[in-house]
Design a protein around this motif. Structure first.
Motif, short mmCIF file in Angstrom:
data_model
loop_
_atom_site.label_atom_id
_atom_site.label_comp_id
_atom_site.label_asym_id
_atom_site.label_seq_id
_atom_site.Cartn_x
_atom_site.Cartn_y
_atom_site.Cartn_z
N THR A 41 15.77 29.81 42.74
CA THR A 41 16.23 28.55 43.29
C THR A 41 16.59 28.77 44.75
OG1 THR A 41 18.56 28.94 42.77
CG2 THR A 41 17.21 27.90 41.04
N MET A 42 16.78 27.69 45.46
CA MET A 42 17.18 27.81 46.86
C MET A 42 18.55 28.51 46.96
SD MET A 42 14.71 26.81 48.71
CE MET A 42 15.23 26.35 50.36
N ARG A 43 19.39 28.28 45.98
CA ARG A 43 20.70 28.96 45.96
C ARG A 43 20.52 30.46 45.77
NH1 ARG A 43 26.14 28.35 45.03
NH2 ARG A 43 27.06 29.82 43.56
N ASP A 44 19.66 30.85 44.82
CA ASP A 44 19.39 32.27 44.60
C ASP A 44 18.81 32.91 45.86
OD1 ASP A 44 20.19 32.04 41.93
OD2 ASP A 44 18.13 31.72 41.22
N TRP A 45 17.89 32.19 46.51
CA TRP A 45 17.26 32.70 47.73
C TRP A 45 18.32 32.93 48.81
CZ3 TRP A 45 12.08 33.92 48.33
CH2 TRP A 45 11.69 34.29 49.62
N ALA A 46 19.24 31.98 48.94
CA ALA A 46 20.27 32.06 49.97
C ALA A 46 21.14 33.31 49.81
CB ALA A 46 21.15 30.81 49.96
N PHE A 47 21.38 33.72 48.58
CA PHE A 47 22.27 34.85 48.33
C PHE A 47 21.54 36.17 48.05
CE2 PHE A 47 24.98 31.19 47.58
CZ PHE A 47 26.08 31.55 48.34
N ALA A 48 20.21 36.14 48.13
CA ALA A 48 19.43 37.36 47.91
C ALA A 48 19.48 38.26 49.14
CB ALA A 48 17.98 37.00 47.58
N VAL A 49 19.22 39.53 48.94
CA VAL A 49 19.20 40.47 50.07
C VAL A 49 17.90 40.29 50.85
CG1 VAL A 49 20.71 42.16 48.94
CG2 VAL A 49 18.23 42.36 48.69
N VAL A 80 7.53 33.13 57.00
CA VAL A 80 7.76 32.41 55.75
C VAL A 80 9.18 32.68 55.25
CG1 VAL A 80 7.09 32.27 53.30
CG2 VAL A 80 5.33 32.28 55.09
N GLU A 81 9.59 33.95 55.31
CA GLU A 81 10.95 34.31 54.88
C GLU A 81 12.00 33.60 55.73
OE1 GLU A 81 14.74 36.09 55.04
OE2 GLU A 81 13.30 36.55 56.62
N LYS A 82 11.81 33.55 57.03
CA LYS A 82 12.76 32.89 57.92
C LYS A 82 12.87 31.41 57.57
CE LYS A 82 13.63 31.63 62.76
NZ LYS A 82 14.52 30.60 62.32
N CYS A 83 11.74 30.77 57.37
CA CYS A 83 11.73 29.35 57.03
C CYS A 83 12.48 29.09 55.72
CB CYS A 83 10.29 28.85 56.95
SG CYS A 83 10.14 27.12 56.47
N LEU A 84 12.13 29.84 54.69
CA LEU A 84 12.80 29.65 53.39
C LEU A 84 14.30 29.97 53.49
CD1 LEU A 84 10.16 31.10 50.90
CD2 LEU A 84 10.92 28.71 51.09
N SER A 85 14.64 31.02 54.23
CA SER A 85 16.04 31.40 54.36
C SER A 85 16.83 30.35 55.13
CB SER A 85 16.16 32.77 55.03
OG SER A 85 15.61 33.75 54.17
N ASP A 86 16.26 29.83 56.21
CA ASP A 86 16.93 28.77 56.96
C ASP A 86 17.15 27.55 56.08
OD1 ASP A 86 16.92 30.40 59.20
OD2 ASP A 86 15.36 29.27 60.26
N MET A 87 16.14 27.18 55.32
CA MET A 87 16.26 26.02 54.42
C MET A 87 17.29 26.28 53.34
SD MET A 87 12.32 24.84 53.96
CE MET A 87 12.68 23.26 53.19
N LEU A 89 19.94 28.07 53.42
CA LEU A 89 21.31 28.01 53.92
C LEU A 89 21.79 26.57 54.06
CD1 LEU A 89 21.21 30.88 56.55
CD2 LEU A 89 22.22 30.91 54.25
N ARG A 90 20.86 25.66 54.31
CA ARG A 90 21.23 24.24 54.40
C ARG A 90 21.24 23.57 53.04
NH1 ARG A 90 17.42 24.49 58.70
NH2 ARG A 90 15.96 23.36 57.40
N PHE A 91 20.39 24.02 52.13
CA PHE A 91 20.23 23.38 50.83
C PHE A 91 20.30 24.40 49.70
CE2 PHE A 91 17.53 21.18 53.98
CZ PHE A 91 18.23 19.99 54.06
N ALA A 92 21.41 25.09 49.60
CA ALA A 92 21.58 26.13 48.58
C ALA A 92 21.91 25.46 47.25
CB ALA A 92 22.68 27.10 48.98
N VAL A 93 20.87 24.94 46.61
CA VAL A 93 21.05 24.19 45.36
C VAL A 93 20.27 24.87 44.24
CG1 VAL A 93 21.49 22.00 46.53
CG2 VAL A 93 19.14 22.64 45.96
N ASP A 94 20.70 24.59 43.01
CA ASP A 94 20.05 25.18 41.84
C ASP A 94 18.89 24.35 41.30
OD1 ASP A 94 21.53 27.55 41.61
OD2 ASP A 94 23.17 26.48 40.61
N TYR A 95 18.72 23.13 41.78
CA TYR A 95 17.67 22.28 41.22
C TYR A 95 16.38 22.26 42.03
CZ TYR A 95 19.70 18.94 44.52
OH TYR A 95 20.20 18.33 45.65
#
Length: 128
Positions: A41-49, A80-87, A89-95
């Motif tokens: 999820t975007m939340r998981d991505w935000a907190f991943a290493v 691609v990683e930068k784009c997903l990571s930036d997103m 951080l703004r939308f750290a959601v589980d859905y």
């Protein structure tokens, strides 16, 4: 997508990596292996290493662009990683799954590569 930008863009790869795209050892041997965020999820991505995000991005790139030149893989994966990571951080959601945002991030990557290629061409003309 027009991946013609990748043709002859090895110098852009070197420029971006040299410009501090991350830690100095970000692309150490094996950097593109072991990603586990394919269904994150975007939340998981935000907190991943960082290493997991980058390796997962490399997997996404190889899946989307099977014939990607190896010398282009680091820059495309990093963008691609930068784009997903930036997103994330703004939308750290589980859905929302990170892979659902790949179309946008690949478009972003293509635009950034085009800008890098243009900047390199401008610098090359200025030094002639």
């Amino acid at each position: 997508m027009h991946w013609d930008v990748l043709r002859g863009s090895f110098l852009a790869v070197v420029l971006l990596l040299g410009a501090g795209c991350g830690q100095a050892d970000r692309f150490a041997e094996g950097w593109d292996q072991g990603g586990t965020l394919h269904e994150a999820t975007m939340r998981d991505w935000a907190f991943a290493v960082d290493t997991n995000r980058l390796a997962s991005s490399a997997d996404f790139v190889r899946e989307r662009i099977p014939d990607v030149p190896e010398e282009a893989l680091p820059i495309i994966s990093a963008l691609v990683e930068k784009c997903l990571s930036d997103m994330s951080l703004r939308f750290a959601v589980d859905y929302v799954k990170a892979h659902e945002k790949l179309d946008y991030c690949f478009d972003y990557t293509e635009r950034m590569l085009g800008r890098l290629e243009q900047e390199y061409a401008n610098q090359a003309r200025a030094t002639e």
